[in-house]
Design an enzyme around this catalytic site. Structure first.
Site, PDB file in Angstrom:
ATOM      1  N   GLU A 119     -24.066 -22.748 -13.033  1.00 19.74           N
ATOM      2  CA  GLU A 119     -23.181 -23.961 -12.792  1.00 19.74           C
ATOM      3  C   GLU A 119     -21.961 -23.921 -13.295  1.00 19.74           C
ATOM      4  OE1 GLU A 119     -25.846 -27.273 -13.899  1.00 19.74           O
ATOM      5  OE2 GLU A 119     -27.378 -26.510 -12.385  1.00 19.74           O
ATOM      6  N   GLU A 266     -33.169 -22.714  -9.194  1.00 24.47           N
ATOM      7  CA  GLU A 266     -33.781 -23.594 -10.206  1.00 24.47           C
ATOM      8  C   GLU A 266     -34.351 -24.809  -9.421  1.00 24.47           C
ATOM      9  OE1 GLU A 266     -31.461 -24.813 -13.366  1.00 24.47           O
ATOM     10  OE2 GLU A 266     -30.754 -22.671 -13.949  1.00 24.47           O
TER      11      GLU A 266
END
Length: 493
Positions: A119, A266
């Site tokens: 991220e 995820e």
């Protein structure tokens, strides 16, 4: 040596082709902020015992990579966010990273991808100018070692890069990231790699201000009057997960790219939260995880890409008790470090990992705390439930929450009394479920279990005020949540 490397690469490529032909997979993330982290060898034994065939590491730990050797488990290794800047500024640093962390372990350790950062755009935006350079340099290092065919390079991004994900058909990437995202997609297209997405319906629901029902986040059926429909395509979305994946596909297409698949690196649900995180509980976590597994393994894609399976990695293997932030941040794991399950889950067509499921009586997570306390007092007093296990120092004391303690007491009463008319109500604070609330060494009896002895029938409905001499020591301490609550803003990333 070069010939051996090429042969090894061809073998791994063939293995990958056959594996992909077998349909979608569910893998697991392995975080290491754990006080009593098992050794690499112990972790691999746990993975094999639970039939986990794909893992994602957040770094390239040598002990873990060696332990995974000859296990057959497919591995995504990670370049940490701290390493991205250095690699993105230097091809030689990238080559050294590959030569140290990837090349020595192949082919015995089945490394199939490298995740460059985690991220990066939203967590360390200052590194975004060199992110694509880092990906390119890593890829060129793989080419130089003839590993580029079996080891893909990508970079996981959160849903935050898509500011308005519903309706999916109009979703686009945040314009401020368009230049970088375009370059990422161009790289993925050129290298035949895939987009890595971190998709969390838990956050979509808890931050959604009640726009969507929790059943939508948990893959549960919605009544006909509450169907979620994209008004532009009229596509029905049975889950927030599907909508998130589809929003990503539409965002990719909005930048004029096609043929790039999405892999969810995820996704999960916390099994425990603080007093201000009522939706983080074992029942929701078990429901989400098992429904996610079933969803992924049906080999279909979201409405706009029905033939594109959604390979997914569950977040995560163990609870990371050393992570900062709210209580929920430390409780995403599906296993305890001894290999036992936080809650039962089923991978593939195997039998559930954990306790067998029957019918249970549990406390409603949104029940009035005063009524819940009254119900707990009654169950442990006049209701004659065995409440010793939820006393401090016993097996079911943790998690030390009113809902957990009430659930245990309610269920113990219900299992003893349902054969003689006992019901699961407790002044509207209880409900029956087939989701096993057992966790760790704390086992809840179910309708599949034998009852714990004959007792005198008692009125099935708890009175509005406590009755009986049982004195509760189980009120949840407010103090224990003050510090975690202070970290709540950290959750909003």
């Amino acid at each position: 040596m070069m010939l051996e490397r090429r042969i090894a690469g061809l073998l791994l490529l063939l293995v990958g082709m056959f594996t992909n032909g077998l349909g979608a997979f569910v893998g697991v993330n392995i975080g290491t902020d754990v006080s009593d982290l098992p050794s690499g060898t112990e972790m691999v034994a746990i993975l094999i015992a639970h039939q986990i065939t794909h893992v994602r590491l957040y770094d390239a730990d040598a002990h873990m990579l060696r332990a995974l050797s000859n296990s057959g488990i497919e591995v995504v290794v990670g370049i940490t966010n701290e390493e991205v800047l250095g690699i993105g500024e230097s091809p030689s640093v990238a080559a050294a990273w590959v030569n140290k962390n990837v090349a020595p372990y192949l082919p015995s350790t089945n490394i199939t991808a490298i995740a460059v950062g985690s991220e990066v755009l939203t967590q360390i935006p200052h590194a975004s100018p060199v992110l694509v350079s880092a990906m390119n340099y890593i890829h060129k290092a793989l080419v130089a070692t003839n590993l580029n065919f079996q080891v893909k390079v990508s970079t996981p991004q959160s849903m935050d890069v898509i500011p308005k994900a519903f309706p999916p058909s109009t979703a686009t990437f945040d314009p401020s990231w368009n230049s970088t995202v375009f370059q990422i997609l161009q790289f993925l297209k050129n290298t035949n790699s895939y987009y890595m997405l971190n998709a969390y319906p838990y956050y979509g629901y808890t931050k959604g201000d009640g726009i969507f029902p929790i059943d939508y986040a948990l893959f549960q059926p919605l009544p006909s009057v509450k169907q979620i429909v994209d008004p532009n395509t009229l596509s029905h979305y049975n889950s927030m997960f599907d909508a998130m994946v589809d929003a990503t596909y539409y965002s990719i297409e909005a930048l004029n790219f096609t043929g790039i698949s999405v892999v969810v690196t995820e996704s999960g649900w916390p099994s425990l939260g603080g007093s201000n995180e009522p939706d983080a509980n074992v029942e929701n976590a078990q429901t989400y995880t098992n429904n996610l597994i079933r969803r992924v393994l049906n080999d279909s894609g979201p409405p706009s890409k029905p033939t594109f399976p959604i390979n997914t990695y569950i977040y995560e293997l163990f609870n990371e008790d050393k992570r900062p932030g709210p209580v929920s941040e430390k409780n995403w794991g599906v296993l305890f470090t001894n290999g036992s399950t936080v809650y039962p889950f089923t991978l593939g067509t195997s039998t559930p990992t954990g306790n067998s499921s029957g019918s249970f009586c549990v406390a409603k997570t949104d029940a009035d705390p005063d009524k819940l306390q009254d119900g707990l007092n009654w169950a442990c007093g006049q209701g004659q439930a065995d409440c010793t296990p939820i006393q401090q120092g016993h097996g079911c004391f943790l998690p030390n929450t009113l809902v957990n303690h009430a659930s245990y007491a309610y269920n113990d009463y219900y299992q003893r009394m349902q054969s003689v008319g006992g019901t699961c109500d407790f002044d509207g604070t209880a409900k029956t479920t087939t989701v096993d609330p057992s966790n760790g060494s704390c086992k809840f009896a179910s309708s599949n279990s034998s009852t714990t002895g004959a007792l005198t029938p008692i009125s099935a409905t708890a009175p509005s005020s406590p009755v009986g001499g049982w004195s509760s020591n189980l009120k949840v301490s407010q103090l224990q949540y003050l510090i975690p609550a202070a970290f709540l803003p950290l959750l909003l990333f």
